[in-house]
Design a protein around this motif. Structure first.
Motif, PDB file in Angstrom:
ATOM      1  N   VAL A  19      -8.203  -9.629 -35.939  1.00  0.00           N
ATOM      2  CA  VAL A  19      -8.272  -8.185 -36.138  1.00  0.00           C
ATOM      3  C   VAL A  19      -9.677  -7.780 -36.569  1.00  0.00           C
ATOM      4  CG1 VAL A  19      -7.465  -6.284 -37.591  1.00  0.00           C
ATOM      5  CG2 VAL A  19      -5.823  -7.934 -36.637  1.00  0.00           C
ATOM      6  N   HIS A  20     -10.243  -8.514 -37.520  1.00  0.00           N
ATOM      7  CA  HIS A  20     -11.609  -8.225 -37.964  1.00  0.00           C
ATOM      8  C   HIS A  20     -12.593  -8.405 -36.815  1.00  0.00           C
ATOM      9  CE1 HIS A  20     -15.136  -7.970 -40.541  1.00  0.00           C
ATOM     10  NE2 HIS A  20     -15.566  -9.100 -40.023  1.00  0.00           N
ATOM     11  N   GLY A  21     -12.379  -9.444 -36.015  1.00  0.00           N
ATOM     12  CA  GLY A  21     -13.271  -9.687 -34.889  1.00  0.00           C
ATOM     13  C   GLY A  21     -13.263  -8.536 -33.900  1.00  0.00           C
ATOM     14  N   ILE A  22     -12.058  -8.105 -33.491  1.00  0.00           N
ATOM     15  CA  ILE A  22     -11.961  -6.988 -32.552  1.00  0.00           C
ATOM     16  C   ILE A  22     -12.614  -5.744 -33.152  1.00  0.00           C
ATOM     17  CG2 ILE A  22     -10.390  -5.407 -31.367  1.00  0.00           C
ATOM     18  CD1 ILE A  22     -10.377  -8.107 -30.065  1.00  0.00           C
ATOM     19  N   SER A  23     -12.363  -5.489 -34.422  1.00  0.00           N
ATOM     20  CA  SER A  23     -12.885  -4.287 -35.076  1.00  0.00           C
ATOM     21  C   SER A  23     -14.400  -4.274 -35.149  1.00  0.00           C
ATOM     22  CB  SER A  23     -12.304  -4.163 -36.488  1.00  0.00           C
ATOM     23  OG  SER A  23     -10.894  -4.067 -36.451  1.00  0.00           O
ATOM     24  N   THR A  24     -15.006  -5.449 -35.088  1.00  0.00           N
ATOM     25  CA  THR A  24     -16.472  -5.541 -35.162  1.00  0.00           C
ATOM     26  C   THR A  24     -17.094  -5.940 -33.820  1.00  0.00           C
ATOM     27  OG1 THR A  24     -16.281  -7.814 -36.006  1.00  0.00           O
ATOM     28  CG2 THR A  24     -16.492  -6.033 -37.637  1.00  0.00           C
ATOM     29  N   ALA A  34     -18.285  -1.930 -26.928  1.00  0.00           N
ATOM     30  CA  ALA A  34     -18.477  -0.580 -26.380  1.00  0.00           C
ATOM     31  C   ALA A  34     -17.241   0.289 -26.623  1.00  0.00           C
ATOM     32  CB  ALA A  34     -18.774  -0.674 -24.883  1.00  0.00           C
ATOM     33  N   ALA A  35     -16.054  -0.294 -26.481  1.00  0.00           N
ATOM     34  CA  ALA A  35     -14.814   0.465 -26.682  1.00  0.00           C
ATOM     35  C   ALA A  35     -14.624   0.847 -28.139  1.00  0.00           C
ATOM     36  CB  ALA A  35     -13.625  -0.357 -26.184  1.00  0.00           C
ATOM     37  N   VAL A  36     -14.943  -0.077 -29.058  1.00  0.00           N
ATOM     38  CA  VAL A  36     -14.824   0.213 -30.490  1.00  0.00           C
ATOM     39  C   VAL A  36     -15.798   1.322 -30.882  1.00  0.00           C
ATOM     40  CG1 VAL A  36     -15.186  -0.723 -32.808  1.00  0.00           C
ATOM     41  CG2 VAL A  36     -13.934  -2.064 -31.102  1.00  0.00           C
ATOM     42  N   ARG A  37     -17.039   1.228 -30.410  1.00  0.00           N
ATOM     43  CA  ARG A  37     -18.045   2.243 -30.731  1.00  0.00           C
ATOM     44  C   ARG A  37     -17.658   3.618 -30.172  1.00  0.00           C
ATOM     45  NH1 ARG A  37     -22.944   0.330 -32.606  1.00  0.00           N
ATOM     46  NH2 ARG A  37     -23.160  -1.949 -32.606  1.00  0.00           N
ATOM     47  N   ALA A  38     -16.994   3.623 -29.026  1.00  0.00           N
ATOM     48  CA  ALA A  38     -16.561   4.886 -28.427  1.00  0.00           C
ATOM     49  C   ALA A  38     -15.244   5.381 -29.023  1.00  0.00           C
ATOM     50  CB  ALA A  38     -16.411   4.712 -26.919  1.00  0.00           C
ATOM     51  N   GLU A  39     -14.720   4.644 -30.006  1.00  0.00           N
ATOM     52  CA  GLU A  39     -13.455   4.973 -30.676  1.00  0.00           C
ATOM     53  C   GLU A  39     -12.284   5.015 -29.697  1.00  0.00           C
ATOM     54  OE1 GLU A  39     -14.110   8.558 -32.896  1.00  0.00           O
ATOM     55  OE2 GLU A  39     -15.282   7.527 -34.442  1.00  0.00           O
TER      56      GLU A  39
END
Length: 438
Positions: free
Chosen positions: A38-43, A59-64
């Motif tokens: 979970v931490h890995g995906i979130s970062t 890119a997906a995390v940064r784009a929310e």
């Protein structure tokens, strides 16, 4: 309506599915019980050796467009939830559905009428019907959407699939199929049982093909033929194709071994044993044993062997059911000293740290052996080098440096990646599995 995607499981399939749908423009939430994942995906990190995956996640995390959590309630807004959890092999060969059951149990409080649960995990025929029964009171639809992702190519395979298979009733199956409209692949909408069986059929057929060519390589050696020339001729036949015609030390990984055994178990349960499938399983076991016998017969049980390659194939860090590790274990059992190299294994600690997660308790009890920093740093006086994984680094080895450290070494190439002329020019003996000895 605009679908909101949920994904349960952040392994190879789950992480790629989540990142892939976010890349296609959907809001995606992924749940996993492992806080490290979970931490890995979130970062922006999957923790997997998959080209392009971390970049797509980041890119997906940064784009929310992508979030990760340990808690199922974060999927309360999801309209379609993909279940991408492991279905490991039980001791009797059947698939273990413990993680499927846990996922459905965790999802129940978040599901509502009209939601769709999509089984992307590889599951036995009838699993979709059982899950449908478990959530029918909620007004939830159940669809099967098997994955056909190759390790080392998951991003490419998700975005450019050969086909999309969706199994279920027309309306929910159509909603799931619509998620893939931008990938431009042909789509097969079938019943759930056919979709479930299709995944096992595909993996088992590829395993059959590999076992056939492994045995053909043995025959080629005996009668004076060259397996590379034979498979080149076979591959030119459009009915056969070139893929999966390279012999090796046997097949392994997270899919083929468990899926072909699960198919055999399914057939046995309905009183219809599949003899070709069980023969392929037996042939695969015999292939790694044959490699060990060749090495032992050539250098004796008192020799020192360097094994090059530990993962089940190149391009992945996956060690599950690796034929290379089976060979290492068998050589040590014979009493031989063993050292090994693999680009993804930096030291013995790094290898041991992966075993509890990736191996069953039985196969995790690996005997001790040394890890080489690079392939050329073999132990002086090494008697044999066995190339078991087709990593590119083994194509460009400085064989003169190897010969300087171990001038009597016998090189066994099980993958067809070594330059035989360079080996012999360095004064070393060479044998390519599937090619008759000159």
């Amino acid at each position: 309506m605009t679908e909101i995607i949920g994904v349960v499981g952040a392994g190879y399939v789950g992480a790629t599915t989540a990142a892939g749908f976010a890349h296609l423009g959907y809001r995606v939430g992924v749940v996993d019980t492992d806080p490290r994942k979970v931490h890995g995906i979130s970062t922006g990190h999957s923790g997997l050796a998959e080209p392009g995956l971390d970049e797509m996640i980041d890119a997906a995390v940064r784009a929310e467009m992508l979030t990760a959590s340990e808690h199922y309630e974060t999927l309360a807004e999801a309209t379609i939830v993909f279940v991408c959890v492991p279905t490991p092999m039980r001791s009797d060969g059947a698939a273990d559905l413990t993680f499927i059951d846990a996922a459905i149990g965790g999802l129940r409080p978040t599901l509502g009428p009209g939601n769709i649960v999509v089984l992307k995990s590889t599951v036995p025929v009838g699993t979709g019907d059982a899950v449908d029964e478990a959530v029918r009171d909620l007004g939830v639809h159940v669809v099967n959407n098997p994955e056909f992702l190759r390790e080392g190519h998951t991003v490419r395979d998700f975005l450019n699939p050969d086909r999309v298979v969706v199994g279920g009733e027309a309306e929910p199956a159509g909603r799931v199929a619509a998620l893939y409209r931008d990938v431009g692949a042909p789509t097969s909408c079938v019943d759930r049982c056919s979709a479930e069986l299709a995944k096992y059929a595909c993996n088992s057929f590829l395993a059959l093909k590999l076992s056939f060519v492994d045995e053909l390589a043995s025959l080629a050696e005996r009668i004076g033929a060259d397996i590379d020339e034979v498979t080149d001729i076979m591959g030119r036949d459009s009915r056969i194709g070139r893929e999966f015609l390279r012999p090796g030390p046997g097949w392994g990984g997270s899919c083929f071994p468990k899926d072909i055994r699960a198919l055999a178990s399914i057939a046995e349960a309905v009183g219809l044993p599949m003899r070709t499938v069980t023969a392929a399983i037996d042939a695969n076991e015999a292939q790694s044993e044959r490699i060990v016998d060749i090495v032992v017969d050539t250098v004796g049980v008192d020799g020192h062997v360097a094994v090059w390659g530990l993962t089940f194939k190149a391009g992945t860090a996956d060690l599950r059911e690796s034929p290379a590790l089976k060979i290492v274990g068998a050589l040590r059992k014979e009493g031989m000293r063993v050292s090994a190299h693999d680009p993804t294994v930096t030291d013995r600690f790094a290898l041991s740290a992966r075993l509890p997660v990736e191996f069953t308790p039985e196969s995790a009890r690996m005997p001790s052996f040394d890890i080489l920093a690079d392939p050329s740093s073999i132990v002086p006086g090494t008697d044999a080098i066995v190339v078991t994984t087709e990593w590119e680094v083994y194509r460009s080895v400085d064989w003169s440096a190897v010969a300087h450290r171990s001038p009597r070494a016998f090189v066994f190439d099980t993958r067809g990646v070594v330059d035989a002329r360079a080996v012999r020019a360095a004064g070393l003996r060479f044998r390519r599995i599937g090619v008759a000895e000159s």
